[in-house]
Enzyme design. Structure first.
Site, PDB file in Angstrom:
ATOM      1  N   THR A 267      30.281  42.383  21.686  1.00  0.00           N
ATOM      2  CA  THR A 267      30.737  41.820  22.804  1.00  0.00           C
ATOM      3  C   THR A 267      32.219  43.338  22.972  1.00  0.00           C
ATOM      4  OG1 THR A 267      32.648  42.585  20.616  1.00  0.00           O
ATOM      5  CG2 THR A 267      32.038  40.303  21.379  1.00  0.00           C
ATOM      6  N   PHE A 399      39.567  37.336  24.609  1.00  0.00           N
ATOM      7  CA  PHE A 399      39.424  36.833  23.494  1.00  0.00           C
ATOM      8  C   PHE A 399      39.656  35.719  22.182  1.00  0.00           C
ATOM      9  CE2 PHE A 399      40.535  41.086  24.048  1.00  0.00           C
ATOM     10  CZ  PHE A 399      40.078  42.114  23.129  1.00  0.00           C
ATOM     11  N   CYS A 406      39.989  35.774  18.797  1.00  0.00           N
ATOM     12  CA  CYS A 406      39.837  36.825  18.619  1.00  0.00           C
ATOM     13  C   CYS A 406      40.338  37.949  17.027  1.00  0.00           C
ATOM     14  CB  CYS A 406      39.086  37.634  18.776  1.00  0.00           C
ATOM     15  SG  CYS A 406      38.337  38.786  18.502  1.00  0.00           S
TER      16      CYS A 406
HETATM   17  C1  HEM Z   1      36.255  35.597  17.673  1.00  0.00           C
HETATM   18  C2  HEM Z   1      35.903  37.763  22.067  1.00  0.00           C
HETATM   19  C3  HEM Z   1      35.675  41.877  19.283  1.00  0.00           C
HETATM   20  C4  HEM Z   1      35.217  39.149  15.102  1.00  0.00           C
HETATM   21  C5  HEM Z   1      36.004  35.644  19.577  1.00  0.00           C
HETATM   22  C6  HEM Z   1      36.785  34.717  20.418  1.00  0.00           C
HETATM   23  C7  HEM Z   1      36.726  35.560  21.108  1.00  0.00           C
HETATM   24  C8  HEM Z   1      36.287  36.563  21.037  1.00  0.00           C
HETATM   25  C9  HEM Z   1      36.196  35.005  22.892  1.00  0.00           C
HETATM   26  C10 HEM Z   1      37.022  32.905  20.479  1.00  0.00           C
HETATM   27  C11 HEM Z   1      35.349  32.471  20.069  1.00  0.00           C
HETATM   28  C12 HEM Z   1      36.092  30.750  20.037  1.00  0.00           C
HETATM   29  O1  HEM Z   1      37.154  30.269  20.242  1.00  0.00           O
HETATM   30  O2  HEM Z   1      34.738  30.238  20.064  1.00  0.00           O
HETATM   31  C13 HEM Z   1      35.459  38.722  21.507  1.00  0.00           C
HETATM   32  C14 HEM Z   1      35.721  40.527  22.916  1.00  0.00           C
HETATM   33  C15 HEM Z   1      35.513  41.115  21.676  1.00  0.00           C
HETATM   34  C16 HEM Z   1      35.400  41.130  19.873  1.00  0.00           C
HETATM   35  C17 HEM Z   1      35.683  40.410  24.022  1.00  0.00           C
HETATM   36  C18 HEM Z   1      34.944  42.852  22.498  1.00  0.00           C
HETATM   37  C19 HEM Z   1      35.458  43.192  23.953  1.00  0.00           C
HETATM   38  C20 HEM Z   1      35.898  41.509  18.089  1.00  0.00           C
HETATM   39  C21 HEM Z   1      34.809  42.514  16.740  1.00  0.00           C
HETATM   40  C22 HEM Z   1      35.643  42.318  15.674  1.00  0.00           C
HETATM   41  C23 HEM Z   1      35.741  39.725  16.103  1.00  0.00           C
HETATM   42  C24 HEM Z   1      35.279  43.830  16.877  1.00  0.00           C
HETATM   43  C25 HEM Z   1      35.370  42.136  15.012  1.00  0.00           C
HETATM   44  C26 HEM Z   1      34.854  41.971  13.782  1.00  0.00           C
HETATM   45  C27 HEM Z   1      36.275  38.251  15.382  1.00  0.00           C
HETATM   46  C28 HEM Z   1      35.432  36.857  14.496  1.00  0.00           C
HETATM   47  C29 HEM Z   1      36.412  35.878  16.050  1.00  0.00           C
HETATM   48  C30 HEM Z   1      36.338  36.173  17.401  1.00  0.00           C
HETATM   49  C31 HEM Z   1      36.187  37.016  13.511  1.00  0.00           C
HETATM   50  C32 HEM Z   1      36.564  33.886  15.157  1.00  0.00           C
HETATM   51  C33 HEM Z   1      37.994  34.156  14.741  1.00  0.00           C
HETATM   52  C34 HEM Z   1      38.674  33.095  14.617  1.00  0.00           C
HETATM   53  O3  HEM Z   1      38.277  32.254  15.151  1.00  0.00           O
HETATM   54  O4  HEM Z   1      38.874  32.806  13.093  1.00  0.00           O
HETATM   55  N1  HEM Z   1      36.470  37.232  20.049  1.00  0.00           N
HETATM   56  N2  HEM Z   1      35.958  39.515  19.965  1.00  0.00           N
HETATM   57  N3  HEM Z   1      35.334  40.207  17.735  1.00  0.00           N
HETATM   58  N4  HEM Z   1      35.854  37.430  16.571  1.00  0.00           N
HETATM   59 FE1  HEM Z   1      35.927  38.764  18.946  1.00  0.00          FE
END
Ligand code: HEM
Length: 462
Positions: A267, A399, A406
């Site tokens: 991402t 996010f 996120c």
């Molecule tokens: C969840 C985008 C960077 C870890 C998400 C979701 C999005 C997203 C849209 C929600 C997904 C859903 O609802 O199914 C992004 C974008 C990033 C990024 C655009 C960078 C530009 C990161 C980074 C990490 C991360 C650096 C580090 C570990 C997670 C985790 C979730 C998540 C663990 C699940 C959260 C939960 O449901 O408790 N991300 N992400 N992401 N992201 Fe990111």
């Protein structure tokens, strides 16, 4: 009630013929031009409803009867990380425990302490580009993937992939890249067909076993050689959930280690790649950004304090996330008090209980009613805090949403701001092909493909 429009599904394959599989997301967005901001599709055995306007997205996010639904490739990835934060079902106990234990370890203050490690990896990238000189074509996305993978692995579990010192992908990375690609392919096929892809299934299981083993070995090594480092691995090994008093189980820790590596690098690499593309095709914002960095950093080595004084750089990142969200689609579902009763949206459309609903970020982020006639243009000014505050609610969702948004957003934004500051301080950039037209590779996330640049050291930089 009005019927939800959409192309007519065929028996067995549903709407597969309405979608270009290699550009599934772009085709889904294109269908909205015919069917409007809410339409339905039958894909991979699921009857889905897609939403793509701020008005509708705001409605569902303002209500309490919509929750996350892991959808598409996240369902396939559940086989790999059933207890991982990203792939967990909303009601899963492991999600709540891990979320509460980890949330402050991902907060701005905790992430600020990671600046030296982020700088360590960014300096490796800068050194590589400096050594290349200004006539070597740089595969931007590939180098940003090295940067973001090495950064998340170092910051989260003190693991060095040393990707800048290797031509080939580390076997761990190769295994999960292969697994992500397979997940995407499986997602678009009807579920029953996946039982017959024997070779692919064997490879999927082999990759999965390998990833589990590597993660379990890192965990075992840390237990055998404890450190006082406040990284995410130690937080998971030692943290206690304030609500249940429970520790994370070993399988939850393992699943989240893999989750961080997967969710935390593709991402951020995509965000940086799209940002560079947008800057290199918009000279005005490019110059404004570099002027801000020159004014704040000059020739000084970057510190955490500099990062608090780069509002235009942050606005550039947010605007890039608006125009090219790395996760263009995410899933939610309506939860009806009585599963036999529908949930009504927009006062006229009926959704079944637990019906998969897809939020289409690509459409939401270009809603002309929010962003105006120039919605398709890269204008970072609209993302400066004072202007961003005036935008309507729920019009920018790169996010995700709510408690399932996120957890790594502060980490990603800090890492990317730091990289942009260091790289624009040291280099001038140009496209190898000045007529490059953006093409996108879809693979769980989306990324630019065949994007090559030259990086030229700026005068006075060593
Ligand atoms: C969840 C985008 C960077 C870890 C998400 C979701 C999005 C997203 C849209 C929600 C997904 C859903 O609802 O199914 C992004 C974008 C990033 C990024 C655009 C960078 C530009 C990161 C980074 C990490 C991360 C650096 C580090 C570990 C997670 C985790 C979730 C998540 C663990 C699940 C959260 C939960 O449901 O408790 N991300 N992400 N992401 N992201 Fe990111």
């Amino acid at each position: 009630m009005a019927p939800i429009p959409g192309p007519r599904p065929l028996p067995v394959i549903g709407n597969l013929l309405d979608i270009n599989i290699s550009q599934a997301i772009a085709s889904m967005c294109a269908l909205s031009a015919t069917y409007g901001p809410i339409y339905r599709l039958h894909l991979g055995g699921l009857d889905m409803v897609l939403l793509g306007s701020q008005e509708l997205v705001d409605e569902v996010f303002s209500r309490k009867d919509f929750i996350k639904q892991p959808i598409g490739s996240l369902i396939t990835l559940r086989a790999l990380t059933p207890d991982g934060l990203l792939t967990a079902f909303h009601e899963q106990e492991e999600w709540g425990i891990a979320h509460r234990v980890l949330v402050s370890a991902f907060g701005p203050l905790a992430v600020q302490k990671m600046v030296p490690e982020m700088l360590d990896i960014t300096s490796q990238l800068a050194l590589k580009w400096a050594r290349f000189g200004d006539t070597t074509a740089i595969n931007l996305t590939s180098d940003f993937t090295r940067l973001t993978l090495d950064t998340i692995s170092l910051c989260s579990m003190d693991l060095r992939f040393n990707s800048f010192y290797k031509d080939d992908l580390d076997p761990f990375v190769a295994a999960f890249m292969d697994l992500l690609e397979t997940s995407d392919a499986r997602d678009l096929r009807p579920g029953w067909l996946n039982y017959f892809t024997w070779t692919e299934n064997r490879r999927f299981r082999k990759n999965m076993r390998y990833l589990h083993k590597v993660a379990s070995d890192v965990m075992a090594r840390r237990r055998a050689n404890p450190t006082t480092k406040q990284d995410l691995l130690n937080t998971m090994l030692n943290g206690v959930d304030p609500v249940t008093g429970k520790h994370l189980s070993d399988s939850t820790i393992r699943d989240n280690m893999i989750t961080f590596l997967i969710a935390g690098h593709e991402t951020t690499s995509a965000m940086l790649s799209f940002l560079f593309y947008l800057l290199l095709t918009n000279p005005g914002p490019y110059r404004t950004l570099q002027a801000e960095i020159d004014q704040v950093l000059g020739k000084e080595p970057l510190t955490a304090e500099h990062l608090t004084r780069l509002p235009y750089a942050k606005a550039c990142l947010k605007e890039a996330l608006r125009l090219q969200p790395p996760i263009p689609i995410f899933g939610i579902q309506p939860v009806s008090s009585d599963p036999k009763l529908p949930v009504i949206v927009g006062k006229k459309w009926e959704l079944k209980h637990a019906q998969p609903v897809l939020i289409m970020n690509d459409l939401l982020h270009r809603d002309p009613l929010v962003y105006g006639d120039d919605a398709n243009e890269f204008k970072p000014e609209r993302m400066l805090d004072e202007n961003f505050k005036k935008l309507p609610k729920n019009c920018w969702k790169p996010f995700g949403n709510g408690t399932r948004a996120c957890i790594g957003s502060d980490f990603a934004l800090q890492e990317a701001t730091l990289a942009v500051a260091v790289l624009f301080q040291k280099f001038d950039f140009k496209l190898v092909d000045p007529n490059y037209k953006l093409t996108i590779k879809e693979n769980v996330t989306v990324k630019p493909s065949n994007l090559f640049i030259y990086a030229k050291l700026r005068p006075g930089v060593d």
